[in-house]
Design a protein around this motif. Structure first.
Motif, PDB file in Angstrom:
ATOM      1  N   LEU A   1       3.655   5.747  -5.721  1.00 45.78           N
ATOM      2  CA  LEU A   1       3.453   5.859  -7.166  1.00 45.78           C
ATOM      3  C   LEU A   1       2.379   6.889  -7.489  1.00 45.78           C
ATOM      4  O   LEU A   1       2.540   7.703  -8.402  1.00 45.78           O
ATOM      5  CB  LEU A   1       3.031   4.509  -7.749  1.00 45.78           C
ATOM      6  N   LYS A   2       1.286   6.859  -6.728  1.00 43.44           N
ATOM      7  CA  LYS A   2       0.174   7.769  -6.980  1.00 43.44           C
ATOM      8  C   LYS A   2       0.548   9.219  -6.695  1.00 43.44           C
ATOM      9  O   LYS A   2       0.100  10.127  -7.383  1.00 43.44           O
ATOM     10  CB  LYS A   2      -1.011   7.364  -6.097  1.00 43.44           C
ATOM     11  N   SER A   3       1.408   9.449  -5.704  1.00 43.23           N
ATOM     12  CA  SER A   3       1.756  10.820  -5.339  1.00 43.23           C
ATOM     13  C   SER A   3       2.902  11.379  -6.175  1.00 43.23           C
ATOM     14  O   SER A   3       3.297  12.521  -5.985  1.00 43.23           O
ATOM     15  CB  SER A   3       2.114  10.902  -3.859  1.00 43.23           C
ATOM     16  N   GLY A   4       3.446  10.588  -7.112  1.00 43.05           N
ATOM     17  CA  GLY A   4       4.438  11.094  -8.044  1.00 43.05           C
ATOM     18  C   GLY A   4       5.866  11.070  -7.533  1.00 43.05           C
ATOM     19  O   GLY A   4       6.688  11.878  -7.958  1.00 43.05           O
TER      20      GLY A   4
ATOM     21  N   ALA B   1       0.832  -1.203   0.000  1.00 39.70           N
ATOM     22  CA  ALA B   1       0.000   0.000   0.000  1.00 39.70           C
ATOM     23  C   ALA B   1       0.866   1.253   0.000  1.00 39.70           C
ATOM     24  O   ALA B   1       0.564   2.231  -0.700  1.00 39.70           O
ATOM     25  CB  ALA B   1      -0.935  -0.007   1.206  1.00 39.70           C
ATOM     26  N   ALA B   2       1.971   1.244   0.756  1.00 35.75           N
ATOM     27  CA  ALA B   2       2.873   2.393   0.779  1.00 35.75           C
ATOM     28  C   ALA B   2       3.529   2.589  -0.582  1.00 35.75           C
ATOM     29  O   ALA B   2       3.726   3.725  -1.031  1.00 35.75           O
ATOM     30  CB  ALA B   2       3.935   2.209   1.864  1.00 35.75           C
TER      31      ALA B   2
END
Length: 48
Positions: A26-29, A20-21
């Motif tokens: 990845l999602k936060s760039g 999850a981390a």
């Protein structure tokens, strides 16, 4: 062998937390500009 009843869910939970981390990063760039950080170290921005 009864300790496996506790260790297996703990290991799966920690693995899921790590996954999850990783997906959050990845999602936060966090991995968008890998070369930019290395190039910024070499630039001299101390022009006063």
């Amino acid at each position: 062998m009864n300790v496996l009843i506790y260790l297996v869910p703990i290991a799966l939970g920690l693995g899921g937390l790590g996954l999850a981390a990783f997906f959050w990063s990845l999602k936060s760039g966090q991995y968008d500009d890998l070369e930019g950080a290395g190039e910024r170290v070499l630039k001299d921005d101390d022009a006063l």
